[in-house]
Write a protein that holds these residues in place. Structure first.
Motif, short mmCIF file in Angstrom:
data_model
loop_
_atom_site.label_atom_id
_atom_site.label_comp_id
_atom_site.label_asym_id
_atom_site.label_seq_id
_atom_site.Cartn_x
_atom_site.Cartn_y
_atom_site.Cartn_z
N GLY A 14 -14.59 -3.17 -12.95
CA GLY A 14 -13.63 -2.64 -11.98
C GLY A 14 -12.80 -1.52 -12.56
O GLY A 14 -12.06 -1.71 -13.53
N ALA A 18 -5.85 -1.57 -13.02
CA ALA A 18 -5.85 -2.69 -13.98
C ALA A 18 -7.02 -2.54 -14.95
O ALA A 18 -6.84 -2.69 -16.16
CB ALA A 18 -5.93 -4.02 -13.23
N GLU A 37 -18.01 0.32 -12.84
CA GLU A 37 -17.37 0.57 -11.53
C GLU A 37 -18.46 0.78 -10.49
O GLU A 37 -19.40 1.54 -10.72
CB GLU A 37 -16.47 1.82 -11.64
N LYS A 38 -18.32 0.12 -9.36
CA LYS A 38 -19.40 0.23 -8.37
C LYS A 38 -19.34 1.52 -7.55
O LYS A 38 -20.36 1.96 -7.03
CB LYS A 38 -19.46 -1.00 -7.49
N ASN A 39 -18.13 2.12 -7.45
CA ASN A 39 -18.04 3.40 -6.72
C ASN A 39 -18.60 4.53 -7.58
O ASN A 39 -18.80 4.38 -8.77
CB ASN A 39 -16.58 3.74 -6.40
N THR A 49 -2.29 5.55 -3.17
CA THR A 49 -1.05 4.76 -3.27
C THR A 49 0.16 5.65 -2.99
O THR A 49 0.15 6.86 -3.27
CB THR A 49 -0.88 4.12 -4.67
N GLY A 50 1.19 5.01 -2.45
CA GLY A 50 2.44 5.73 -2.16
C GLY A 50 2.20 6.97 -1.32
O GLY A 50 2.77 8.01 -1.60
N ASN A 55 3.62 5.33 -6.28
CA ASN A 55 4.84 4.68 -6.78
C ASN A 55 4.41 3.74 -7.91
O ASN A 55 4.05 2.60 -7.68
CB ASN A 55 5.47 3.92 -5.60
N GLY A 169 -9.96 -6.23 -8.34
CA GLY A 169 -9.02 -6.08 -7.23
C GLY A 169 -9.14 -7.22 -6.23
O GLY A 169 -9.78 -8.24 -6.48
N SER A 178 -12.57 -2.32 -2.91
CA SER A 178 -11.99 -3.64 -3.19
C SER A 178 -12.51 -4.63 -2.15
O SER A 178 -11.87 -4.87 -1.13
CB SER A 178 -10.46 -3.57 -3.13
N ASP A 181 -15.29 -8.93 -4.63
CA ASP A 181 -16.47 -9.44 -5.36
C ASP A 181 -16.07 -10.39 -6.49
O ASP A 181 -16.73 -11.38 -6.74
CB ASP A 181 -17.28 -8.29 -5.99
N GLU A 387 -4.94 -7.16 -9.26
CA GLU A 387 -4.77 -7.82 -7.96
C GLU A 387 -5.69 -9.02 -7.76
O GLU A 387 -5.49 -9.82 -6.85
CB GLU A 387 -4.99 -6.77 -6.86
N LEU A 400 1.59 -2.19 -8.74
CA LEU A 400 0.93 -1.45 -9.82
C LEU A 400 1.45 -1.92 -11.18
O LEU A 400 0.68 -2.00 -12.15
CB LEU A 400 1.12 0.06 -9.64
N CYS A 403 -0.53 -4.75 -12.24
CA CYS A 403 -1.84 -4.30 -12.76
C CYS A 403 -1.72 -3.80 -14.19
O CYS A 403 -2.55 -4.13 -15.04
CB CYS A 403 -2.39 -3.15 -11.90
C1 LIG Z 1 -2.54 2.38 1.11
C2 LIG Z 1 -2.05 1.69 -0.15
C3 LIG Z 1 -0.91 2.16 -0.80
C4 LIG Z 1 -0.44 1.52 -1.93
N1 LIG Z 1 0.66 2.03 -2.57
C5 LIG Z 1 1.14 1.42 -3.68
C6 LIG Z 1 2.23 1.97 -4.39
O1 LIG Z 1 2.72 3.08 -4.10
N2 LIG Z 1 2.72 1.27 -5.46
C7 LIG Z 1 2.17 0.07 -5.87
O2 LIG Z 1 2.67 -0.53 -6.83
N3 LIG Z 1 1.07 -0.44 -5.25
C8 LIG Z 1 0.55 0.21 -4.18
N4 LIG Z 1 -0.57 -0.30 -3.57
C9 LIG Z 1 -1.24 -1.49 -4.16
C10 LIG Z 1 -2.12 -1.09 -5.36
O3 LIG Z 1 -2.90 0.03 -5.00
C11 LIG Z 1 -3.03 -2.22 -5.79
O4 LIG Z 1 -2.26 -3.36 -6.06
C12 LIG Z 1 -3.85 -1.82 -7.02
O5 LIG Z 1 -4.69 -0.72 -6.74
C13 LIG Z 1 -4.72 -2.96 -7.52
O6 LIG Z 1 -5.36 -2.51 -8.69
P1 LIG Z 1 -6.62 -3.25 -9.30
O7 LIG Z 1 -7.06 -2.43 -10.45
O8 LIG Z 1 -6.33 -4.68 -9.51
O9 LIG Z 1 -7.71 -3.21 -8.15
P2 LIG Z 1 -8.31 -1.95 -7.29
O10 LIG Z 1 -7.41 -0.78 -7.31
O11 LIG Z 1 -8.69 -2.56 -6.00
O12 LIG Z 1 -9.60 -1.59 -8.13
C14 LIG Z 1 -10.68 -2.47 -8.25
C15 LIG Z 1 -11.92 -1.67 -8.59
O13 LIG Z 1 -12.98 -2.56 -8.84
C16 LIG Z 1 -14.16 -2.04 -8.26
N5 LIG Z 1 -15.08 -3.13 -7.99
C17 LIG Z 1 -14.95 -4.09 -7.05
N6 LIG Z 1 -16.01 -4.91 -7.09
C18 LIG Z 1 -16.84 -4.44 -8.06
C19 LIG Z 1 -18.12 -4.86 -8.55
N7 LIG Z 1 -18.76 -5.88 -8.05
N8 LIG Z 1 -18.67 -4.14 -9.55
C20 LIG Z 1 -18.04 -3.06 -10.08
N9 LIG Z 1 -16.84 -2.62 -9.64
C21 LIG Z 1 -16.24 -3.31 -8.64
C22 LIG Z 1 -13.67 -1.36 -7.00
O14 LIG Z 1 -14.59 -0.40 -6.53
C23 LIG Z 1 -12.35 -0.74 -7.45
O15 LIG Z 1 -12.53 0.55 -7.95
C24 LIG Z 1 -1.10 0.36 -2.44
C25 LIG Z 1 -2.25 -0.11 -1.80
C26 LIG Z 1 -2.74 0.56 -0.67
C27 LIG Z 1 -3.99 0.04 -0.01
#
Ligand SMILES: Cc1cc2nc3c(=O)[nH]c(=O)nc-3n(C[C@H](O)[C@H](O)[C@H](O)COP(=O)(O)OP(=O)(O)OC[C@H]3O[C@@H](n4cnc5c(N)ncnc54)[C@H](O)[C@@H]3O)c2cc1C
Length: 422
Positions: A14, A18, A37-39, A49-50, A55, A169, A178, A181, A387, A400, A403
């Motif tokens: 991922g 995080a 990363e799958k994307n 974000t933000g 933010n 995520g 997200s 998975d 997340e 964030l 994360c």
């Molecule tokens: C519109 C929006 C605005 C936001 N604004 C804020 C903000 O301003 N401040 C804040 O604190 N939080 C904000 N958030 C929340 C914040 O973006 C998330 O909490 C944060 O991105 C989570 O991070 P993560 O790394 O845990 O997961 P993600 O950002 O969801 O990343 C997970 C990654 O894992 C990859 N993945 C998933 N499954 C697989 C798989 N099977 N194989 C390989 N890769 C995989 C996904 O493609 C993705 O790239 C916002 C969220 C949204 C939707």
């Protein structure tokens, strides 16, 4: 050596905030790291974000206050917040050329107002550590031996590592990748997952006229939450009308409470567009505006009082004849108008789903993760970050920070303890 022929110290799954922080930190700690990363690109969600400004943390709160904001699961974060807190995050980005500023409520943003700069710094971090990056790589299966995770199966081959970090995520905004998975992977390895639910979600209203207000953003308003004629909560700040209801900071922050109350019964929102004015002052203000436009039609007399988009809706809801001369409104009609301005009622039809929610509530059960290391208590060479775990916070940079804190600790621990090494 090819990707599939070597054994990495740490494999991170991922490439969100995080996973990026975990991969970079593991590499800085001396580990050979692969990030999957799958994307076709990293940090797709981070970029939105933000509203594209990112933010990235919240600087006002000290450790204890920060944790209080996260609700009953907050104390889990204590160790990782101590290891890598808001000031470490600010310092981390400042050192990588991202200058930061603090806005209302301690919200920290890049001075450039550009989330891409935050992502660039994180990518710089994994590049410094020579993290091997594998994109467009969807995991098909996990291979476990003797209660340790050994390999992950990709369409083209298998990746072996001593330790693994799941940072996939939650389920919010699945269009960014997200898709939850990691919940399935963790369950397969014996972990319990607390039912994921949308959190920080917009509200849908029963009233169809909200559609006419779509896009209208309002600052300095108060929204009260009511159930069974009892005020249950209130918030002051910014909100935004959508095609189906309301969104924006105060609504997102109320959404968890709304979700809880909806399970009990109907919920109403009452919007006060003029919270700074008590009734006599507001009535005087209305009288002044009507008097200044006394020969104009009522529909043309509210320009000073309300945003343009809101006027036709308010006129319709007031039931006052729109062509009546402003100077001829009765006291009762004025009172009706004042009530609409201070108590515009919306009946909540429900909360929007994962497609519009900002974060996921629920996730990997915290009882099965060591908070000091982010290590699984079930599979000793597995770590979690971000997340995916059962921890989330309000708007304001808290999510964030979760994360970054958990990513830092997971990366450092996974690099330090090569439990899966032969
Ligand atoms: C519109 C929006 C605005 C936001 N604004 C804020 C903000 O301003 N401040 C804040 O604190 N939080 C904000 N958030 C929340 C914040 O973006 C998330 O909490 C944060 O991105 C989570 O991070 P993560 O790394 O845990 O997961 P993600 O950002 O969801 O990343 C997970 C990654 O894992 C990859 N993945 C998933 N499954 C697989 C798989 N099977 N194989 C390989 N890769 C995989 C996904 O493609 C993705 O790239 C916002 C969220 C949204 C939707």
């Amino acid at each position: 050596m090819g990707l599939f022929d070597q054994k990495f110290d740490v494999a991170v799954i991922g490439g969100g905030p995080a996973g990026l922080l975990a991969a970079g930190t593991a590499a800085q700690s001396g580990a050979g790291v692969v990030l999957i990363e799958k994307n076709d690109r990293l940090g797709k969600k981070l970029l939105i974000t933000g509203k594209g400004r990112c933010n990235l943390t919240n600087a006002v709160k000290d450790g204890r206050d920060f944790i209080k904001e996260l609700g009953k699961n907050g104390p889990f974060l204590f160790s990782s917040l101590t290891a890598f807190g808001p000031h470490d995050v600010i310092d981390f980005f400042n050192r990588r050329g991202v200058k930061t500023k603090v806005e209302r409520g301690g919200r920290v943003f890049p001075v450039s107002d550009n989330a891409a700069d935050v992502l660039k710094a994180l990518i710089g971090y994994i590049n410094e550590g020579k993290v091997k990056l594998v994109k467009n790589a969807e995991i098909l299966d996990l291979i476990k031996e003797n209660n340790l995770l050994k390999k992950i199966k990709l369409p083209d081959g298998e990746i072996s590592a001593n330790n693994f970090i799941f940072a996939t995520g939650g389920l919010a905004y699945p269009q960014t990748g997200s898709t939850g998975d990691g919940f399935g992977f963790a369950q397969k390895l014996g972990h319990a997952v607390i039912k994921p639910e949308p959190a920080l979600a917009p509200v849908m209203a029963k009233e169809k006229w909200v559609k006419e207000l779509e896009g209208l953003s309002l600052k300095n308003i108060r929204i009260n939450l009511w159930q069974n004629n009892k005020k249950m909560a209130e918030r002051f700040g910014e909100a935004l009308f959508t095609a189906e209801g309301l969104s924006g900071p105060i609504i997102l922050d109320l959404s968890q409470e709304i979700g809880r109350l909806l399970k009990i019964g109907p919920v109403e929102l009452k919007i006060n567009f003029k919270p700074a004015l008590d009734y006599p002052t507001l009535d005087k203000r209305i009288q002044k505006d009507l008097a200044a436009n006394k020969n104009k039609a009522f529909k043309n007399s509210l320009d000073e009082l309300l945003p343009q988009k809101l006027i036709p809706v308010m006129i319709k809801l007031s039931g006052i004849e729109k062509n009546k001369k402003a100077g001829q409104l009765t006291r009762a009609e004025r009172a009706k108008l004042a009530k609409l301005l201070t108590e515009l009622k919306l009946n909540v039809a429900g909360l929007a789903g994962f497609d519009k929610a900002i974060v996921t509530a629920g996730g990997i059960d915290l009882k099965e993760i060591d908070p000091k290391t982010m290590r699984s208590k079930i599979i000793p060479n597995l770590y979690f970050a971000g997340e995916i775990i059962d921890l989330n916070g309000p708007t304001g940079g808290f999510n964030l920070q979760i994360c970054f804190s958990t990513g830092f600790v997971a990366g450092r621990s996974a690099a330090g303890k090569n439990i899966g090494a032969k």
